[in-house]
Design an enzyme around this catalytic site. Structure first.
Site, PDB file in Angstrom:
ATOM      1  N   HIS A  85       0.827  -1.206   0.000  1.00 57.20           N
ATOM      2  CA  HIS A  85       0.000   0.000   0.000  1.00 57.20           C
ATOM      3  C   HIS A  85       0.866   1.263   0.000  1.00 57.20           C
ATOM      4  CE1 HIS A  85      -3.695  -2.353   1.639  1.00 57.20           C
ATOM      5  NE2 HIS A  85      -3.614  -2.371   0.324  1.00 57.20           N
ATOM      6  N   HIS A  98      -0.463  -8.662   0.976  1.00 62.56           N
ATOM      7  CA  HIS A  98      -1.524  -8.743   1.982  1.00 62.56           C
ATOM      8  C   HIS A  98      -2.224 -10.087   2.001  1.00 62.56           C
ATOM      9  CE1 HIS A  98      -1.040  -4.532   0.580  1.00 62.56           C
ATOM     10  NE2 HIS A  98      -0.825  -4.388   1.867  1.00 62.56           N
ATOM     11  N   HIS A 102      -9.833  -3.844   4.608  1.00 66.49           N
ATOM     12  CA  HIS A 102      -8.403  -3.949   4.302  1.00 66.49           C
ATOM     13  C   HIS A 102      -8.146  -5.251   3.551  1.00 66.49           C
ATOM     14  CE1 HIS A 102      -4.047  -4.392   4.925  1.00 66.49           C
ATOM     15  NE2 HIS A 102      -4.048  -3.074   5.041  1.00 66.49           N
ATOM     16  N   GLU A 140      -5.739  -7.339   3.633  1.00 64.20           N
ATOM     17  CA  GLU A 140      -5.301  -8.460   4.480  1.00 64.20           C
ATOM     18  C   GLU A 140      -6.495  -9.081   5.206  1.00 64.20           C
ATOM     19  OE1 GLU A 140      -2.089  -7.682   7.328  1.00 64.20           O
ATOM     20  OE2 GLU A 140      -2.938  -9.235   8.608  1.00 64.20           O
TER      21      GLU A 140
END
Ligand code: SF4
Length: 505
Positions: free
Chosen positions: A239, A272, A322, A324
């Site tokens: 990111h 991720h 997110h 992840e």
């Protein structure tokens, strides 16, 4: 050098008129149009000792994206004698954008005659310039030759874009519009000039790339060398806007989902991690998969699946949306539930209170995670968890490093992108300890008001932010006056991860 005094240099009388009203302690000078007139004017400049200098006026567009009325702040000026970097200009970009102006940040080339021809402008663009003028490099060169050079910025407003020659009748209204814009930049110049002061910077260490990010970027670079272009990457590899833009320039195409990739191509999964259904989809599409999932994220995936295989409901402490978190939730759909904060921990419903485990997003704030885990332990006294902490070493170290420098800083600048979880947590750590903190992609996002009154500025960078951006920020501060740099090291890191098959060896 007279601190605070701003010298604004313009070539033409109309530019000078547009730049009046900048405010206190400002001197306006007219250097004349073209290098010959500038040379005649330079003896006057030699007699001035400004605190900061802005060369301002109109320009021609070289980058086809530039439109009439767009503002260009120079990263450097170029002429036949070479290039001169202008790191001091960066905060002017943020200040002008804050005032709603469309700003571009890139090289400006100075030529000895008006460049009307489209082909010539294309050649200037080929050399990296985004705009062209006839005076800036000559003025800047005279200033940087001084033993004590003041901070210098070059700011120009575009009149004639690449596709519209100066002789086009539409240049007349475009010129009027550009002069109105020029008038609006004045107050920003004043705020920018107030940055000129000696300063202290405290660097947090560790900062910048972690082992998982280094590995992910290395994987993409190896894939670019080894496989036909384009190489596809699902989601942002890490990111960070600079990393992504750099890889795009080198032949990477970033996609949100695999259905955007033609069958049989190479795809890299981001650091991720991904859900198993994504791997299945890649197999069905005959894609050549290279997995850049950070081993520490993969460890959390393994833990979550292990708990599920033992019949437990897994609670994932993390932030919705997110990448992840999506990947971890996907390890066992329906058997892993997201818990974002203590209030959700207090109310979450599970099939059996005695068959519960938790795992953590790797980039959580230490304090926020402790609060949510505390609430889960109170709610489910028998809750299971892994033997080691899921919050990764890099996240922990960078947060501890920020906590260590905060007592000595008036403000903290965190280099990292807005979608970087670990970078945002660093801002929260500093704010939680009582100082203002700002997340910036680079020096061009530093608003002068944040640091104008600060004697001591803390700097760190999230785990996905390149170290070079820290160096560039230091160069920017150095350009505003004497800079003392102190690095505070709370621990050193030497972890590395092996490359996966497909790019190893
Ligand atoms: S921040 Fe931690 S989990 Fe994320 S890539 Fe870096 S080392 Fe891996």
């Amino acid at each position: 050098m007279t601190a605070g005094r701003l010298l604004v240099v313009a070539a033409l009388r109309v530019e000078q008129a547009a730049l009046t009203g900048i405010g206190r302690d400002t001197v306006l000078e007219r250097c004349g149009m073209g290098a010959r007139r500038v040379r005649q004017w330079l003896p006057r400049l030699d007699r001035l000792t400004p605190g900061a200098v802005a060369v301002a006026g109109l320009a021609g567009g070289v980058d086809p994206a530039l439109r009439p009325g767009d503002v260009v702040v120079a990263t450097e000026v170029q002429d036949v004698a070479g290039r001169i970097p202008l790191p001091a200009g960066a905060p002017l970009v943020a200040e002008l954008r804050r005032r709603g102006l469309p700003v571009h940040h890139g090289p400006i080339v100075t030529t000895d005659r008006i460049v009307r021809d489209r082909q010539q402008r294309a050649e200037l663009a080929g050399a990296g310039a985004i705009a062209v003028d006839m005076e800036s490099a000559a003025v800047v060169r005279a200033l940087v030759r001084r033993s004590e050079s003041p901070p210098v910025a070059v700011v120009r407003v575009v009149v004639d874009p690449v596709d519209r020659p100066l002789t086009d009748l539409r240049t007349i209204p475009a010129g009027a519009r550009a002069l109105r814009t020029l008038h609006r930049i004045g107050p920003a110049l004043r705020a920018w000039a107030d940055l000129a002061a000696p300063r202290r910077v405290v660097l947090a260490a560790p900062r910048s790339f972690c082992a998982g990010v280094e590995r992910a970027i290395e994987i993409v670079e190896a894939a670019l060398r080894r496989y036909p272009h384009p190489v596809y990457v699902r989601r942002q590899i890490v990111h960070n806007a600079h990393v992504v833009a750099d890889l795009e320039r080198r032949g990477v195409v970033f996609v949100d989902e695999l259905d955007e990739i033609p069958d049989g191509n190479t795809v890299v999964f981001s650091a991720h991690g991904v859900a198993p259904w994504v791997r299945d989809q890649a197999a069905r599409r005959d894609l050549n998969v290279i997995d850049a999932t950070c081993p520490l994220v993969a460890k959390v995936h393994t833990e979550a699946r292990r708990f599920v295989s033992r019949g437990k409901q897994v609670l994932l402490v993390g932030h919705a949306g997110h990448d992840e978190v999506e990947g971890t939730l996907g390890q066992a759909p329906g058997r892993i539930t997201l818990v974002q904060d203590p209030s959700e921990a207090d109310t979450i419903a599970v099939p059996d209170d005695e068959q519960v485990a938790f795992v953590l997003q790797t980039t959580l704030g230490l304090d926020e995670a402790a609060a949510t885990v505390g609430a889960l332990r109170r709610r489910f006294p028998l809750i299971d968890s892994s033997a080691t902490d899921d919050i990764c070493y890099a996240t922990t170290n960078r947060q501890r490093a920020v906590a260590a420098i905060v007592p000595d800083c008036d403000v903290l600048l965190v280099i990292g992108s807005a979608n970087s979880s670990n970078s945002r947590r660093l801002v929260e750590v500093a704010e939680g300890l009582g100082i203002p903190a700002h997340l910036i992609d680079d020096a061009a996002q530093v608003q002068p008001a944040w640091v104008a009154g600060a004697v001591s500025v803390g700097i760190t960078a999230g785990a996905s932010a390149p170290a070079q951006l820290v160096d560039e920020l230091l160069d920017t501060f150095r350009a505003f006056g004497a800079l003392t740099v102190e690095e505070r090291v709370v621990t050193t890191e030497d972890l590395t991860f092996a490359l996966p098959k497909g790019v190893a060896g």
